[in-house]
Write a protein that holds these residues in place. Sequence first.
Motif, mmCIF file in Angstrom:
data_model
loop_
_atom_site.group_PDB
_atom_site.id
_atom_site.type_symbol
_atom_site.label_atom_id
_atom_site.label_comp_id
_atom_site.label_asym_id
_atom_site.label_seq_id
_atom_site.Cartn_x
_atom_site.Cartn_y
_atom_site.Cartn_z
ATOM 1 N N ALA A 268 0.346 -1.235 -0.001
ATOM 2 C CA ALA A 268 -0.125 -0.043 0.525
ATOM 3 C C ALA A 268 0.709 0.987 -0.169
ATOM 4 N N GLN A 269 -0.018 2.085 -0.762
ATOM 5 C CA GLN A 269 1.345 3.292 -0.969
ATOM 6 C C GLN A 269 0.405 4.972 0.331
ATOM 7 N N PRO A 270 0.848 5.459 1.220
ATOM 8 C CA PRO A 270 0.051 6.410 1.535
ATOM 9 C C PRO A 270 -1.110 7.644 0.803
ATOM 10 N N GLY A 271 -2.299 7.284 1.815
ATOM 11 C CA GLY A 271 -3.267 7.545 2.041
ATOM 12 C C GLY A 271 -4.311 6.129 0.908
ATOM 13 N N GLU A 272 -3.680 5.155 0.455
ATOM 14 C CA GLU A 272 -4.465 4.242 0.622
ATOM 15 C C GLU A 272 -5.102 3.302 1.702
ATOM 16 N N ARG A 273 -6.499 2.826 1.049
ATOM 17 C CA ARG A 273 -8.006 1.999 2.156
ATOM 18 C C ARG A 273 -6.439 1.081 2.863
ATOM 19 N N VAL A 274 -6.777 0.234 3.978
ATOM 20 C CA VAL A 274 -6.729 -1.294 4.468
ATOM 21 C C VAL A 274 -7.462 -0.903 5.067
ATOM 22 N N ALA A 275 -8.196 -2.426 5.376
ATOM 23 C CA ALA A 275 -9.077 -2.823 6.289
ATOM 24 C C ALA A 275 -8.882 -4.378 7.309
ATOM 25 N N ALA A 276 -9.065 -3.929 8.292
ATOM 26 C CA ALA A 276 -9.052 -4.840 9.593
ATOM 27 C C ALA A 276 -10.540 -5.278 9.793
ATOM 28 N N SER A 277 -10.571 -6.153 11.039
ATOM 29 C CA SER A 277 -11.229 -6.122 11.671
ATOM 30 C C SER A 277 -12.110 -4.966 12.818
ATOM 31 N N ALA A 278 -12.722 -5.027 13.472
ATOM 32 C CA ALA A 278 -13.497 -3.545 14.252
ATOM 33 C C ALA A 278 -12.023 -3.332 15.065
ATOM 34 N N LEU A 279 -12.192 -4.408 15.888
ATOM 35 C CA LEU A 279 -10.998 -4.637 16.559
ATOM 36 C C LEU A 279 -9.869 -5.320 16.262
ATOM 37 N N THR A 280 -8.988 -4.629 16.007
ATOM 38 C CA THR A 280 -7.330 -5.211 15.941
ATOM 39 C C THR A 280 -6.832 -5.525 16.567
ATOM 40 N N TYR A 281 -5.185 -6.093 16.711
ATOM 41 C CA TYR A 281 -4.243 -5.935 17.135
ATOM 42 C C TYR A 281 -3.380 -4.235 16.749
ATOM 43 N N PRO A 282 -3.432 -4.277 17.864
ATOM 44 C CA PRO A 282 -2.509 -2.218 17.963
ATOM 45 C C PRO A 282 -1.267 -2.384 17.012
ATOM 46 N N GLY A 283 -0.525 -3.424 16.873
ATOM 47 C CA GLY A 283 0.209 -3.219 16.125
ATOM 48 C C GLY A 283 -0.004 -2.945 14.526
ATOM 49 N N MET A 284 -0.513 -3.080 14.047
ATOM 50 C CA MET A 284 -1.160 -3.451 13.142
ATOM 51 C C MET A 284 -1.753 -2.133 12.660
#
Length: 463
Positions: free
Chosen positions: A182-198
């Motif tokens: 991914a490039q800056p500004g692009e969207r990345v999806a994750a579960s509503a609650l997820t690992y803080p490191g991500m």
Amino acid sequence: MTIWVPQLPATGVRYRALADAIGDAIASGELDEGMRLPPQRRLADALSVTVGTVTRAYAEAERRGLVEARVGSGTYVRGRQSTATFRQTGMQADAGCVDLSLSLPPPHPDRPRGLGEALEAIHHDPQALMQAVDYQSEQGMFRHRDMLARWMTRLGLPVDAEELMITLGGQHGITLALQALAQPGERVAASALTYPGMIAAAQQLHLKPLRVPLDEGGMNIDALARLCAQQAPRLVYITPDINNPTGAFLSEARRHALVALAREHDFWIVEDGVQYLPAEERGTPLYQLAPERTLYLFSTSKVMAGGLRVGTLRVPPILAERLGTLQRAQSWMVPPLMAEIVCRWIDSGAAERLLDWQLGEIAARQALAQRYLASYGARGRPHGFHLWLPLPPGIRAAALIQQLEQRQVRVTSAEPFCVGSEPAPQAVRLCVSAAVNRDALTHALDTLVSLLQAPPASPWRTL
């Protein structure tokens, strides 16, 4: 409406003074956890400074871990609990404190003993010593990758050594994957609650996290499909076997639906398998369902020793060159001595014996915790490190955590795990693995249940 306006010193760098004021207000309780800071333009007008000054101050406060900027919503106070996303875990807890806030493997003398035996074996191997002081491939030595691939395969996670890159633990693998995809500004999806490191890695890389609803069946793939219909993310990060913090398991049907959606909308999947579970508690790995578009994260940190910082990233061939370039730019390679230690440890059989003990110990601790907390709706996997505890009505997470801290018990609120701007649920995560022994865990559970049965009184008074 009245907004928070601090008093700034007459001299000095203005944005730093404002960042300092935010920190002081949080420490004093003037700004409480979850509060939204004033809009930047309004605060700039109130302080007679430029909007740019306030913007820099908010950015500096976020860098210090005091606040969190949520896209489209504003900047919120993280509070004392949630600012400690990555504490110095090498330090032992305060004397008498039972720290269940960190996802650590249970202590065992075989960890330092295994390290010592591996170092002793290396000491008597001149070729290993020579290789340990020399530069190696950015992917890691093939001998090490082959050993790790064969070990993962024995653990039920079949991979080919040619697909692996050795990383500096799971967090490094996450950062490499996000940078590559991914490039800056692009969207990345994750579960509503997820690992803080991500979440932290996405913020540092200036990516836009998208929140996907989550239930006991894992990530809601129908909701993800609706997001994709608007604008597909560049990648989806997921821990399908055990969501951190809720413990949710992604069903087989949802795994296949996720893969179909990824192919339809051409996004990547970053599958986090760092929290090891035995085969009977795992589903089909996503990297087996969609090998051409899935990166798989594995680490020895939760099995052997976190201080060694040795993990692996399973990479589709099309991404190998790009990830190699990123690895060289960041650290050139994982120190071959660390990988050699891990491989010696595995080759001796001591790693699997330690893992067998750990699985039994975790199962016993989970059963113990369920005896205390099952009636409160606690959720966890039989061999998972943590439990997720939704709090009964009327009990606030911040107040409970404070009361536990006063009694020398630490747990984690939901706040550090939140993606996006939705309010954090009133729940806590407790890591049963982190207690020094079962007696300490029992003490912590006794303390927690006593507070759940007699919650602290509200500080508010009726006027």
